[in-house]
Motif scaffolding. Structure first.
Motif, PDB file in Angstrom:
ATOM      1  N   TRP A 179       0.992  -1.217   0.089  1.00 17.14           N
ATOM      2  CA  TRP A 179       0.208  -0.158   0.357  1.00 17.14           C
ATOM      3  C   TRP A 179       0.643   1.349  -0.139  1.00 17.14           C
ATOM      4  N   THR A 208      -0.952  -7.081   6.933  1.00 19.65           N
ATOM      5  CA  THR A 208      -1.251  -6.301   6.189  1.00 19.65           C
ATOM      6  C   THR A 208      -1.588  -7.339   4.529  1.00 19.65           C
ATOM      7  N   ASP A 209      -2.045  -6.499   2.958  1.00 15.51           N
ATOM      8  CA  ASP A 209      -1.533  -6.997   1.908  1.00 15.51           C
ATOM      9  C   ASP A 209      -0.453  -7.756   1.633  1.00 15.51           C
ATOM     10  N   GLU A 212       0.353 -10.781   1.997  1.00 12.91           N
ATOM     11  CA  GLU A 212      -0.397 -12.277   0.303  1.00 12.91           C
ATOM     12  C   GLU A 212       0.728 -12.486   0.242  1.00 12.91           C
ATOM     13  N   ARG A 603      -4.643   2.216   1.291  1.00 11.42           N
ATOM     14  CA  ARG A 603      -4.114   2.286  -0.310  1.00 11.42           C
ATOM     15  C   ARG A 603      -4.280   2.961  -0.930  1.00 11.42           C
ATOM     16  N   CYS A 915      -4.881  -3.188  -6.373  1.00 14.63           N
ATOM     17  CA  CYS A 915      -5.618  -4.035  -5.308  1.00 14.63           C
ATOM     18  C   CYS A 915      -5.056  -5.401  -5.486  1.00 14.63           C
ATOM     19  N   PRO A 917      -2.544  -7.327  -4.075  1.00 15.34           N
ATOM     20  CA  PRO A 917      -2.416  -8.619  -2.719  1.00 15.34           C
ATOM     21  C   PRO A 917      -4.071  -8.582  -2.678  1.00 15.34           C
ATOM     22  N   GLU A 918      -4.892  -7.979  -2.723  1.00 17.77           N
ATOM     23  CA  GLU A 918      -6.674  -7.853  -2.025  1.00 17.77           C
ATOM     24  C   GLU A 918      -7.090  -9.219  -3.386  1.00 17.77           C
ATOM     25  N   ARG A 921      -6.063 -11.739  -1.941  1.00 21.24           N
ATOM     26  CA  ARG A 921      -6.766 -12.867  -0.074  1.00 21.24           C
ATOM     27  C   ARG A 921      -8.320 -13.343  -1.343  1.00 21.24           C
TER      28      ARG A 921
END
Lengths: 937, 410
Positions: A179, A208-209, A212, A603, A915, A917-918, A921
């Motif tokens: 982020w 955190t992201d 990931e 982010r 996005c 990494p998100e 997840r």
């Protein structure tokens, strides 16, 4: 259409951008394909830069003329530059004459360009003769600086971005790279893709992201980093993973350190850090035995009362295992701001002098005095950020010049900061945006140029100097920071006893040649220093693009990597091990303040949001302020998700909604560092305005780096008893939305809690969301005012009023071109539960004509079901979590395959990638419906 | 051997062949048709008709035949002696005889007075000019219908329920109508200012003109004594070939007073609708004053009729405790409802909803967690529910927040 190569003004990755413009208007931005930091990529923030430079934003938020306040609290009035600088010079001269040079202070910013810094530094230390000049880099990188200097001998990150690709092990500590430095993270993702053997360990109290992409995540307790590093060294010694040869040949002071870490046994470390001993061992093995280990670290190490120890203890590991001076190996500090590096290079800090010289060093002072042609540089150490505001609060510093930063938002312990700004006799704020909290305290406001307008140079995390070039001319009466400072300096010279030459500031004030002359002067000061750039010129930067330092005379390219020869920037050439005992956080949680409060970045926002905060679309990912808590803690305290809580530290308190999150452990809490009083406020029992997240944070600082512990404070969290609530949302014209927000800001302090943020994900429209709560329903006049600002004082507005119950609702429908009616604005007073579906109706611009008077009905359940588009995950292409989940539910296979499938079908995460990494997840969490569980493993 | 004595049928005389009286007879006959020999006197030459449907007749939406409630055949079928067009002028309470203007007499054991009311005529110069009428009965209605064929300008004095219905009817019959109202807003007895504002706007949209806060000075006439204009206190005038006075009604109590029955606003009656002076004599309808109130709306009259009939039938029980009146305006396309203390005031709390686009306004007045008043405009669907809550005086605290959104939500 014209195209101009420049850099991004956000984080320290220092991406190159190509600014597209038509005449005086910036029309677009894209990543510079040739810039070695990003090779054409940009993150969500960088990719929307041009939208922060539209005429609408400029007209509504920019400071375009010098302004003067007749008195504190008065509305500032427009004046000329001549009058402004005359008053500034008069006042400063007066204060210096009556109270001495140390009665004035300069508080600058890591976002200034190298040239700006240089002039301010020369003005303070050279002309006025005070070392009271510091910057917000003190809140950001000074622990990294101290860490490097105490071990490697110079403030020089030895590694570079290319090392990502050469590394076999990445050790990411105290950095949510995904982020905070998205483009660096894109390169890490590439490296992992190219080399699946690459091991990544992430150390962070939060999940955190960034985690990931990690093979191993160590969720250590806040502030226990030094214990962790010592524990790792302990194991490396036990397992024989250190490099005695290298230690012997290139370092000193190892024995003392070895003694210190002897009793940092795995058991003790695991216990202190709250991690599994086996993870500790695995980490030690990966770090020490991988072919090349690269550490990446940021505020998690820096913003700490043991910041220097944390940095140095990590560097110890690199020295002990010889993981330095080779491709893919080394301690790589990620810089927070775009030009914190440049500021350090010109010595724009209270304890530094130009070209990495030290103020404490008499020889260095003499060198600089000679370069500047002044008799001497004062030896009295200057006041660092926290000390400077304390001194102002104590009446020691009487005149303060703040440039390009927002201390009333970003400094810890806002109570003291505000006392300082109020007590200070004369406050100059030199700013781009008139909207920052600090502007409210200024006697004199000086309008500064900004991204797309400025010219000069910046240095990024990997020691790479890039040219910043103007795409459009300066709007209104704005001036370059260096130009205003030099103009002031030339006027002040005439008023002070002559120090050496006729003028110390022989620069053409209003042309690029002035900036280049300043840079050349700085370049000369680096001769023979570790950061020698005497071989570099603006012409060379224009011809060959960005260059890394050092680049001494006679060289044609800079050095990618430092200390490859094992010779360090110390007198004896040996790196020094730093022997520091572990010290816990300055303010350990106790019975009265049982929670650890951590802060960090979102982010899609940056710093105090004066720029990113102007774009509704950048709120899509994190729409409103909130404090994250562990669900267990919330249950124990009977706090429901989204309910208001009062977060209090020993220094202050704020009120905001609680948000359940298992990304943090029990006993911990997290608030994004962006939420200042501009977005989050209210008033306390005494009616004083609440100051945002840093009302809570701890000013206790590291004894070596003087960097305050912004990342940890002990807080108490209780339910806020503010039963009457308010929610108002509205679409507003693009050319008034932001000024409306400014008009709403003062009203926030009239409630016990209030937040005011833009919205507008996936649209070019501007929306505004105002949320508040109070002990009792406020008087009608206040609500009428809010309704007026939100466009609800309209004869067509639907209304419901039950004054005795404090229930007041208003909604305005507007007929749209396609014949449907859209909900344009609404206000809910008292019972705000309907905000859930009304918000969706409005935000997603759904057809609302069927609702009619039902829009005014109470309760959380909509009169008729409505299908939400969901929360945006990918901002660039506006793909929502619902769409992604739906796609995942019918997509089987390996995790990477499913991610690829998402990117192929929905295109999410294919533009800026922030996005990804998100998405990863979500891939992990949302298995295909009725599919074997192993499908996603 | 049958020991029972066949009781002799008693004589019941009804004075006033209108809705209240005839409804009482219907109720009575419904209970026991064999109790009385019934005689009816009516001043109008018509059988009982639905007076409140005169407006639709005027508006041309119904015919006179359609509003007749009880055709002559009904009287015959129930063995009722009728004297249409006979106005009773005297009551001899000693001999128990009533006498009509033509000398017709009738004996009674029980007497039911339903003399109704008469419109109040403003005591202004010119009130007796030709073309100046009230709005009460079929004759008035017929006069308006005829005038509309030959004349253009009409002025209705009185912006209440009746006045607006008259004005609407005249307009629909092609006249250019101005409504003159002394108060600041229309239907001030039934609506608050906000609702009245919406009503005015929608009536204006239909072509009616209004002069509010207007005090009539005099009615101006021409040489042959026909009205030509209305002059106001401020000196201005409004052209008028027809002036309809709809400024309220007065109970008809002359007959009762001549019989020395105690009268105040109307003939004072008990909870069984018997006059306080003479228990053989009942009064029902607009002429009666029950607990100080003389009702001018149909719903209470029917409630009174039920109680009176019940008592006449010697059932004994059944008390009339007064009515909670609600209003509806019979102007096609205009929905309004008003009941109870819709203005609110000391100790009351108001809940208000307004939807300007939908032309809807609702106000609910609450006192001590009870609904005490309601004023609805544009959407009266929930009027019945609110009236029920008013009557039952039920505690609405629990449903207060949903009250405004109707029974389905509550």
């Amino acid at each position: 259409m014209a195209e101009t190569r420049s850099t991004c003004p956000y984080c320290g990755v220092g991406c190159g951008v190509v600014i597209e413009s038509e005449g005086a208007q910036i029309t677009g931005v894209r990543g510079d394909p040739d810039h070695p930091a990003n090779f054409g990529r940009l993150c969500t923030k960088g990719a929307t830069l041009h939208l922060t430079a539209t005429a609408e934003v400029t007209m509504q938020t920019r400071l375009l003329h010098p302004m003067r306040r007749a008195g504190r609290g008065a509305t500032p009035a427009k004046i000329t530059w001549h009058d402004a600088l005359t008053q500034a010079v008069d006042t400063f001269a007066q204060v210096i004459r009556d109270h001495g040079p140390d009665a004035v202070g300069f508080y600058l910013s890591g976002q200034l360009l190298t040239e700006d810094y240089y002039v301010f530094n020369k003005l303070a230390k050279g002309l006025i003769g005070t070392n009271n000049i510091d910057t917000n880099s003190r809140l950001c990188m000074s622990s990294a600086v101290a860490g490097y200097k105490k071990t490697l001998g110079a403030d020089a990150p030895p590694a570079c971005y290319e090392d990502f690709d050469a590394a076999q092990c990445l050790f990411i500590v105290g950095s949510n790279t995904a982020w905070a430095h998205p483009i660096a993270f894109r390169r890490i993702e590439d490296a992992k893709r190219a080399n699946p053997a690459l091991k990544i360990v992430v150390v962070d109290p939060r999940r955190t992201d960034t985690c990931e992409i990690a093979d191993l995540h160590l969720a250590i307790r806040p502030g226990t980093d030094v214990m962790l590093f010592h524990g790792l060294l302990h194991l490396m010694l036990r397992e024989g993973w250190t490099q005695p040869g290298y230690i012997a040949a290139h370092t000193s002071g190892f024995e003392a350190l070895a003694q210190t870490v002897r009793d940092c046994t795995p058991e003790r470390v695991a216990q202190t850090c709250g991690i599994d001993p086996s993870d500790l061992l695995e980490t030690a093995r990966l770090f020490a035995t991988s072919a090349a280990t690269l550490s990446l670290y940021c505020q998690g190490l820096n913003q700490s009362s043991a910041g220097t120890a944390k940095n140095a203890a990590l560097i110890n590991l690199h020295l002990a295992t010889a993981q330095i001076g080779r491709p893919g190996a080394g301690p790589f500090s990620l810089t927070g701001q775009p030009n914190a590096m440049g500021g350090r290079e010109v010595g724009g800090m209270a304890n530094l002098l130009g070209a990495h010289r030290d103020l404490a060093n008499p020889a260095h002072r003499a060198e600089v005095a000679a370069l500047w042609g002044v008799p001497d540089i004062p030896s009295v150490p200057g006041k660092t950020a926290v000390e400077m505001f304390q001194a102002a609060a104590d009446g020691e510093i009487r005149a303060l010049w703040i440039a390009c930063t927002n201390p009333a938002q970003s400094m810890p312990d806002q109570a003291t900061v505000r006392r300082a700004l109020e007590r200070c006799e004369f406050v100059i704020v030199q700013e781009t945006f008139a909207t920052t909290a600090t502007c409210a305290f200024a006697d004199l406001l000086l309008p500064a140029t900004t991204w797309g307008e400025k010219l000069g140079t910046v240095t990024n995390s990997e020691r790479r100097i890039s040219r910043v070039r103007p795409a459009v001319s300066a709007p209104g009466a704005t001036r370059h920071d260096w130009s205003a400072a030099a103009d002031f300096a030339q006027r002040l010279e005439a008023r002070l006893p002559v120090r050496g030459r006729r003028t110390l500031f022989p620069y053409a004030l209003d042309s690029a040649t002035g900036a280049e002359a300043i840079w050349n002067e700085h370049r000369e000061s680096t001769r023979g220093r570790d950061l020698d750039i005497t071989g570099l010129s603006w012409a060379m930067l224009d011809a060959n693009g960005p260059q890394q330092w050092p680049l001494p005379q006679g060289r044609s390219t800079g050095r990618a990597r430092l200390y490859e020869d094992g010779v360090f920037a110390t007198p004896d050439g040996r790196a020094r091990f730093f022997d520091a005992a572990y010290r816990p956080v300055a303010e350990a949680p106790d019975a009265a303040f049982p929670f650890s409060l951590n802060t960090g970045r979102l982010r899609d926002q940056w710093h105090g949001m004066s720029r990113t905060g102007t774009l509704g679309r950048l709120y899509g990912h994190a729409p409103e302020p909130a404090v994250q808590m562990h669900p267990q803690d919330m249950a124990r305290r009977h706090i429901g998700d989204g309910e208001l809580v009062r977060v209090a530290s020993r220094r202050g308190a704020i009120v905001l909604p609680a948000q359940a999150s298992t990304d943090i452990g029990p006993g911990q809490s997290f608030i994004a560092m962006h939420w200042g009083e501009e977005a989050l406020s209210g008033h306390d029992d005494q009616g004083r305005r609440l100051a945002g997240v840093n009302a809570l944070s701890n000013p206790a600082f590291c004894p070596d780096s003087k960097q305050p512990e912004l990342k940890h404070a002990a807080v108490r969290i209780d339910r806020a008893e503010l039963p009457w609530s308010l929610l108002a949302m509205a679409w507003l014209p693009n050319d008034t939305a932001l000024s409306t927000r400014r008009a709403l800001m003062p009203l926030m302090a009239k409630f016990g809690f209030a937040s005011c943020v833009p919205f507008g994900a996936g649209t070019a429209r501007s929306g505004l969301l105002f949320r508040a709560a109070a002990a009792h329903a406020p008087d009608d006049a206040l609500l009428d005012r809010i309704e007026t600002l939100m466009g609800l004082q309209d004869p067509r507005t639907l209304r419901y009023l039950d004054r005795q119950r404090g229930q007041r609702r208003a909604a305005r429908l507007v007929l749209r071109a396609d014949g449907t009616a859209g909900l344009e604005a609404f206000l809910l007073g008292g019972d705000t539960r309907a905000g859930a579906w009304l918000g969706t109706l409005l935000r997603e611009e759904l057809a609302a004509q069927h609702y009619g008077r039902a829009l005014l009905s109470p309760g959380a359940t909509p009169p008729t079901a409505l299908a939400s588009r969901g929360k945006p995950v990918c901002n660039c292409l506006d793909v929502s979590d619902l769409a992604i989940r739906a796609e995942l539910s019918r997509c089987e296979g390996h995790a990477d395959a499913r991610l690829a499938h998402l990117q192929a079908t929905l295109k999410c995460g294919t533009q800026c990638g922030s996005c990804v990494p998100e998405l990863r997840r979500m891939v992990r969490l949302h298995l295909p419906t009725a599919a074997p569980a192993e499908a996603a493993q | 051997m049958d020991m029972r004595v066949k009781q002799k049928r008693q004589k019941l005389v009804l004075v006033g062949n209108g809705m209240a009286g005839v409804r009482t007879l219907e109720e009575l006959i419904g209970i026991d048709p064999s109790l009385y020999d019934i005689t009816v006197f009516g001043a109008e030459p018509h059988p009982n008709y639905n007076r409140i449907m005169l407006s639709p007749v005027l508006a041309g939406e119904q015919t006179l035949d359609e509003i007749v409630l009880n055709p002559w055949s009904w009287y015959a079928a129930n063995g009722i002696t009728v004297h249409p067009g006979r106005k009773v002028v005297a009551i001899d309470r000693v001999k128990r005889i009533v006498r009509a203007d033509d000398g017709t007499e009738a004996e009674y054991d029980r007497l039911l007075l339903c003399t109704g009311s008469h419109p109040f005529m403003l005591p202004v110069p010119g009130k007796d000019l030709a073309g100046v009428i009230a709005y009460r009965d079929i004759a008035d209605t017929q006069a308006m219908i005829d005038t509309a064929k030959t004349h253009t300008h009409a002025v209705v004095i009185g912006g209440g329920l009746l006045g607006l219905e008259a004005a609407n009817g005249l307009m629909l019959r092609g006249m250019r109508v101005t409504v003159v109202h002394v108060h600041g807003w229309l239907m001030d007895r039934q609506l608050d200012e906000a609702a009245a504002g919406l009503l005015r706007r929608s009536l204006e949209a239909r072509g009616l003109n209004f002069r509010l806060n207007a005090h009539t000075q005099e009615l101006v006439g021409d040489a042959d004594g026909r009205v030509t204009a209305v002059r106001f206190k401020d000196g201005t005038e409004a052209p008028a070939d027809l002036v309809v006075m709809a400024v309220g009604i007065r109970p008809n109590v002359q007959l009762a007073e001549s019989a020395r029955l105690h009268c105040e606003r109307g003939i004072v009656v008990t909870d069984t609708l018997q006059t306080v002076t003479d228990a053989r004599i009942y009064a029902v309808g607009e002429c009666a004053a029950h607990r100080g109130v003389a009702y001018g709306l149909v719903a209470p009259l029917f409630e009174q009729a039920r109680v009176a009939a019940n008592h006449l039938a010697r059932m004994g029980y059944g008390r009339y405790l007064g009515s909670l009146v609600s209003t509806k305006l019979k102007v096609t396309g205009i929905e309004l409802f008003s009941a109870g203390d819709f203005m609110g005031g000391e100790g009351t709390e108001a809940i208000v909803l307004s939807d300007p686009l939908g032309g809807v306004y609702k106000k609910l007045v609450i006192k001590d967690d009870r609904l005490v008043g309601a004023c609805l405009y544009g959407d009266t669907a929930d009027g019945g529910w609110y009236l029920r809550l008013l009557r039952e005086a039920s505690d609405v605290q629990g449903i207060r927040d949903r009250l405004m959104f109707g029974e389905v939500h509550g």
